[in-house]
Structures are given as structure tokens and as C-alpha cells.
Design a protein around this motif. Structure first.
Motif, PDB file in Angstrom:
ATOM      1  N   ASN A 378       0.784  -1.242  -0.070  1.00 54.76           N
ATOM      2  CA  ASN A 378      -0.068   0.058   0.143  1.00 54.76           C
ATOM      3  C   ASN A 378       0.870   1.317   0.011  1.00 54.76           C
ATOM      4  O   ASN A 378       0.327   2.128   0.307  1.00 54.76           O
ATOM      5  CB  ASN A 378      -1.123  -0.011   1.117  1.00 54.76           C
ATOM      6  N   ARG A 416      -2.999   2.915  -4.934  1.00 52.28           N
ATOM      7  CA  ARG A 416      -2.899   2.004  -3.706  1.00 52.28           C
ATOM      8  C   ARG A 416      -2.883   2.563  -2.273  1.00 52.28           C
ATOM      9  O   ARG A 416      -3.624   2.547  -1.395  1.00 52.28           O
ATOM     10  CB  ARG A 416      -1.942   0.915  -3.443  1.00 52.28           C
ATOM     11  N   ALA A 420      -5.704   2.915   0.518  1.00 51.49           N
ATOM     12  CA  ALA A 420      -5.486   2.539   1.750  1.00 51.49           C
ATOM     13  C   ALA A 420      -5.498   3.847   2.875  1.00 51.49           C
ATOM     14  O   ALA A 420      -5.971   3.605   4.007  1.00 51.49           O
ATOM     15  CB  ALA A 420      -3.850   2.029   1.850  1.00 51.49           C
ATOM     16  N   GLU A 423      -8.911   4.361   3.595  1.00 50.96           N
ATOM     17  CA  GLU A 423      -9.523   3.415   4.616  1.00 50.96           C
ATOM     18  C   GLU A 423      -9.062   3.456   5.962  1.00 50.96           C
ATOM     19  O   GLU A 423      -9.815   3.440   7.093  1.00 50.96           O
ATOM     20  CB  GLU A 423      -9.176   1.902   4.147  1.00 50.96           C
ATOM     21  N   ARG A 424      -7.846   4.245   6.314  1.00 46.24           N
ATOM     22  CA  ARG A 424      -7.204   4.137   7.551  1.00 46.24           C
ATOM     23  C   ARG A 424      -8.057   5.396   8.235  1.00 46.24           C
ATOM     24  O   ARG A 424      -8.192   5.556   9.454  1.00 46.24           O
ATOM     25  CB  ARG A 424      -5.848   4.616   7.390  1.00 46.24           C
TER      26      ARG A 424
END
Length: 574
Positions: A378, A416, A420, A423-424
């Protein structure tokens, strides 16, 4: 103590620092994943960075996307990349690069990218160095700008806010060491901006600005590399960088192989044809020209051309713009138009007649192959929540790499990292972080401003640093030259120790110089540590490739007791 500069606080889910191809892809992917995204760019979109300004006859993106030979596929792309730098690059990252690149190309096509077409109407493909098949997609040599133009339209459509001009000052971490944001300077309004963000993506580019001649824009001063180093992030492969012949006046453009097969005439400022005096008896000028590739490599006889040009310039026989004199005089117009159509067109647009004029060509820095180490697929760095993409990142570029991989990297790992980071941001609430390093950063800035005007000449310091790196850390390297460059840069560093000072008007430039110093010191130490010759890393005092002691990547990390490095050999391909 009250701040000497106004501080504006902005909260966002994901902060992307940078505005090139990788950063634009990251911001777009994070926004598509539902995150609130902010971009902070040192130069406005489409005006700065190597993606936008890079141009050559064959600039393109490598992806085995099914446009070409049916025998080509992502696994072969993976094998090609590993062969070029086996032991120096992370196979997990390379596999992701090769297998994701086709989808990222299709994303760009869906955004309206118009790639060059072959005569049969299919996508025109280029076979790059180290590539088993033609797989590189381009847009008339200005591929990078076309990419960023397409993505900028999508970013505008999605309402992503772009703050520019913004110069990165520092990253901010919480009491556990994870990312909590970043601090920038608004270089137009002269105030600080504290971005509170649970994820930060650095796409700050390379170190072009530490060399006198380079093929991009000078605002890339190693900011991301230096700041990450000071925070203890791991860096890798710092001794490997790419450079080669480039037109340096009246505009900057690298010269790829196609320019040299035309057998240009090359003279120094005294009018002398100098190349032959640098060649062994068994090597002809014609052979050197025919073998010439970009970037510089010690793997074939074309190395003598770069060595000759650099020596003539360093010994004072270059022109007023720092180059030697090229011309295509005597080459038939039909051959020029058939071999370098894009280059000839660009030259004419800048007032240069490729048929009759002479023009200055120097050795220009093009790209860092190393950078802040990506520790997972990522593109996360060794600092949790900090993602690194594009040229600031390291892990998939070693001594050599297939042409077209750089643009592919930016798209693959930009996507990516963006996904990511988004999402974090859903999992991490930075508002609950009661303690961060922000006050430490602010105290440092206030101390600098309290001292006022610096006690040294910034113009002179920048000039001396760039001249040292250009002279001793580009083509030919040895212990004496690298140590001389290091001593010049250490002297600038010690001037900081005596009291780094600035005013609000000069703060951004002063901090950029600090980053130039830290990044250059790291590169010089890496070059000193690798006592061998390998690809573009040419040590005159260690001319042999030493696989016994140096078959692997050096990883660097600042620790409480000083700078540490160790050799890591990545698993070989199977």
C-alpha cells in the motif's frame, strides 16, 4: 510564546503533499474511496514536477495490458523488472506494480487519455530498455503531462481542494509515533497551515534541485526525503540515480537514444572534437553513438560519451550555459524527421533549427532510483499512516529499471496509497490524540524566525551545494571527490548549527536549503559506502562490480545514537 506567523488549522481525512502524476492519482483514489481529501502543492497543478515536465522521444508508461504481443503478460513484466535490479528491489512491490499497471492504464483511457496510435490503428507500443516486449504506452513524448491533465479534470469534477503554493515544513506525529498531519507554509500569504489528518501521502518528488543541471523543475529539493529521514523513516538505494545528456539551452530536454543514432557532431567551447580522446583504441565514435542509451550506464561503451561531456564541462571547456555544443548539421532532414519527430518539433517551437543550429548539451539529473522505503504494497513507509509514492519512494527501483516503469509506479502505488489512506481515515480518529509533535515544529519555526536574517548568504550556499553535487556526485565518483562534496555541504550544515535564521519572507527557501543539505548528505554517504561500480553508480576508484560484498540494497535510518545503515538482499526471482 505566541507564534511569529499566523497558523491556520485545516482538518481533512487524507492530505496529499505534491501535485505530480503519483500525487494526483493518490488524491483521486482517496476521494473515490469516500475520503475528504486535500492536496498541498509546492507548485500549482500542471506547473511543477518531473511527471509534467519530463519529455523525451519515447516517454511512456509500461504495462502489459494486452495491447501488444499476445505472449506478453504482467508476469513477464515482473521478471523483466526483477532481472534489471535483482537483490535490490522488493519482489512483493514489483509483482503488484506489474500486475496492477494494466488496470491503471485503462483508468486513464477512461478519463479520456488519447495514446499514440500505430499505423494499423491500434495503440502504439514502445519496447523499452530491459523490456522483453513492446508494452509502453505514450502520448507523443509528453505522456506525463497528458496523465496529469486527465487526472486534474477528474479531481476538479470531484471537488478536491488544491492548496498552492504550499511548501512542506514537517510531518506531525502522535504520541505513539503515527501520523497526525503535516505543517506547510503558504508561500504566497506567508502563514503556516497545520493540516490535521489521519493519513498523509507524500508525493514530493525527487532531488532535482540539488544539481546544477536537471530535466525538471527546481522546487524538488528533497523535502520529503529529508523530513522522513529526520523522523526516523527508513530509506533505501540512495546511491542510485539516473542522469544523462540533455539539451540545457534554450530549454531543458533529455536526449534519448534516437538522438544519438543520428551521429551528432559534438565540440567543446574551443571548437574541438573531443570525444575520440576519451575512447580506448578499439572503440569508435560511431559505436559509442549507436550504443548510447539514457540514462548513463557502465554496462556498455556509451558510457564514454557521458564521461567525456562531463569532463569537458568540469574542466572549463563548456559553453556559457554549462554544456558542450551539439549539432545535426549534415544529417538529412528526412532522417531527422523520421528519427526524432517530437524532438525536432519541440526544438523548432523554442526557436532552434535542428538542421543548422548548434545547441548546448550537458549532463542532467533525471531521477532518484532510491527513496523513502515502502514497507508494504500500500506504499506505506515505516512510519504508520505515512504513505510515500512517486520519486520520493524507494523499493521498486534499483541500479537499473525498465523504461516506462516510473510512470507505472506513480499510477499503481498512487492508487494503492490513496485507497489505503482513505480506509485508515475511517478507522483512526486523530481528534482523540491529545499530544502531537506539532508544538515541537512550531517552536522550531519560532526559534528560526526569532534569529531573523540568516548569518550566511543563501544564494551562495545553494550555488555551492549544487556545484558540488553536479561535479562530484553525477557521472564519475571517487572517494576524494565525494568527500570534497561532503565537506562543502557539511560546512553549510555547520552554518545552520550556528543559528539557522529566517524572516517570514525567506522561511520557505531557508527550510528548503536545510532539506537540500540533509538529502544531499545522505546521498553522498550512500555513494561513499558502495565501493563498487554498478550500472549508473560509477566509482573510478572501485571499477569492478562486487557481488560478493554489495549484491543488495543499503537501508538507512536515523536512530538516537546516529545514522545507521545495513545491507539487505531481497529474495531473488524464481
Amino acid at each position: 510564546m505566541p507564534p511569529y506567523m499566523k497558523v491556520v488549522t485545516i482538518q481533512t481525512d487524507v492530505l496529499v503533499v505534491g501535485g505530480g502524476g503519483a500525487a494526483s492519482r493518490a488524491a483521486l483514489s482517496a476521494a473515490e474511496a469516500g475520503a475528504k481529501v486535500r492536496m498541498a502543492c509546492k507548485a500549482p497543478l500542471l506547473q511543477g514536477g518531473s511527471t509534467v515536465h519530463g519529455a523525451s522521444e519515447i516517454m511512456s508508461m509500461g504495462a502489459a495490458a494486452g495491447f501488444g504481443d499476445k505472449n506478453d503478460n504482467p508476469e513477464i513484466h515482473y521478471q523483466d523488472t526483477m532481472r534489471a535490479a535483482e537483490g535490490f528491489i522488493d519482489p512483493k512491490l514489483v509483482r503488484v506494480l506489474a500486475h496492477d499497471a494494466p488496470e491503471r492504464v485503462r483508468d486513464l483511457l477512461n478519463m479520456g487519455l488519447k495514446p499514440d496510435q500505430a499505423i494499423d490503428g491500434n495503440v502504439k507500443l514502445i519496447q523499452s530498455d530491459f523490456g522483453s516486449y513492446p508494452r509502453c504506452v505514450g502520448v507523443s513524448g509528453k505522456t506525463g503531462k497528458a496523465f496529469v491533465t486527465a487526472m486534474t479534470g477528474e479531481l476538479q469534477r470531484m471537488g478536491v481542494i488544491v492548496d498552492a503554493p504550499m511548501s512542506l515544513v514537517d510531518i506531525v506525529r502522535d504520541n505513539e509515533g503515527s501520523i497526525a498531519g503535516a505543517v506547510c507554509i503558504d508561500t504566497e500569504c506567508k502563514h503556516l497551515v497545520y493540516y490535521q489528518a489521519s493519513s498523509v501521502i507524500l508525493g514530493t518528488g525527487g532531488m532535482h534541485g540539488v544539481f546544477s543541471q536537471q530535466v525538471s523543475t527546481p522546487e524538488m529539493t528533497g523535502d520529503g526525503q529529508a523530513i522522513c529521514y529526520r523522523h526516523g523513516a527508513e530509506l533505501v538505494n540512495l546511491e542510485f540515480h539516473q542522469f544523462g545528456p540533455a539539451l540545457v539551452h534554450p530549454y531543458i530536454q533529455l536526449f534519448s537514444k534516437s538522438c544519438f543514432v543520428l551521429q551528432p557532431t559534438i565540440r567543446n567551447s574551443n571548437g574541438e572534437l573531443f570525444l575520440s580522446k576519451y575512447l580506448p583504441d578499439e572503440v569508435s565514435i560511431e559505436e559509442v553513438m549507436d550504443e548510447k542509451v539514457f540514462p548513463f550506464t557502465t554496462s556498455n561503451v556509451s558510457r564514454y560519451l557521458d564521461i567525456a561531456i562531463a569532463n569537458e564541462i568540469n574542466e572549463g571547456r563548456g559553453g556559457q550555459h554549462g554544456g558542450v555544443y551539439f549539432s545535426f548539421e549534415g544529417v538529412p532532414e528526412s532522417k531527422i524527421e523520421a528519427t526524432i519527430p517530437n524532438t525536432a518539433r519541440w526544438m523548432r517551437s523554442k526557436g532552434v533549427n535542428p538542421l543548422t543550429d548548434r545547441f548546448e548539451v550537458g549532463i542532467a539529473f533525471q531521477c532518484m532510483n532510491g527513496g523513502v522505503r515502502m514497507v508494504n504494497t500500500n506504499a506505506e513507509s515505516s512510519i504508520t499512516g505515512l504513505y510515500v509514492i512517486g520519486e520520493v519512494a524507494g523499493g521498486v527501483r534499483g541500479p537499473d529499471r525498465p523504461g516506462g516503469n516510473s510512470l507505472a509506479e506513480g499510477q499503481v502505488f498512487g492508487h494503492r496509497a490513496g485507497a489505503a489512506a482513505a480506509e485508515r481515515s475511517k478507522r483512526v480518529d486523530i481528534s482523540s490524540s491529545s499530544e502531537t509533535t506539532f508544538n515541537n515544529t512550531l517552536s522550531f519555526i519560532n526559534e528560526v524566525l526569532e534569529r531573523g536574517h540568516p548569518k550566511f548568504d543563501i544564494n551562495e550556499a545553494e550555488y555551492n551545494l549544487r556545484k558540488a553535487m553536479q561535479t562530484y556526485c553525477l557521472v564519475e565518483k571517487d572517494e576524494i571527490g565525494l568527500q570534497k562534496a561532503l565537506s562543502i555541504i557539511e560546512e553549510i550544515y555547520h552554518q545552520f548549527d550556528s543559528g539557522l535564521g529566517a524572516t517570514p519572507l525567506t522561511l520557505s527557501r531557508t527550510l528548503s536549503l536545510r532539506n537540500m543539505v540533509d538529502a544531499s548528505r545522505l546521498v553522498l554517504k550512500a555513494c561513499l559506502q558502495r565501493k563498487e561500480t554498478r550500472s549508473g553508480h560509477y566509482r573510478k576508484d572501485f571499477t569492478i562490480t562486487d557481488n560478493t560484498h554489495y549484491q543488495g540494497a543499503f537501508i538507512w535510518k536515523k536512530e538516537p545514537d546516529g545514522l545507521r545503515s545495513w545491507l539487505h538482499t531481497y529474495a531473488m526471482t524464481k
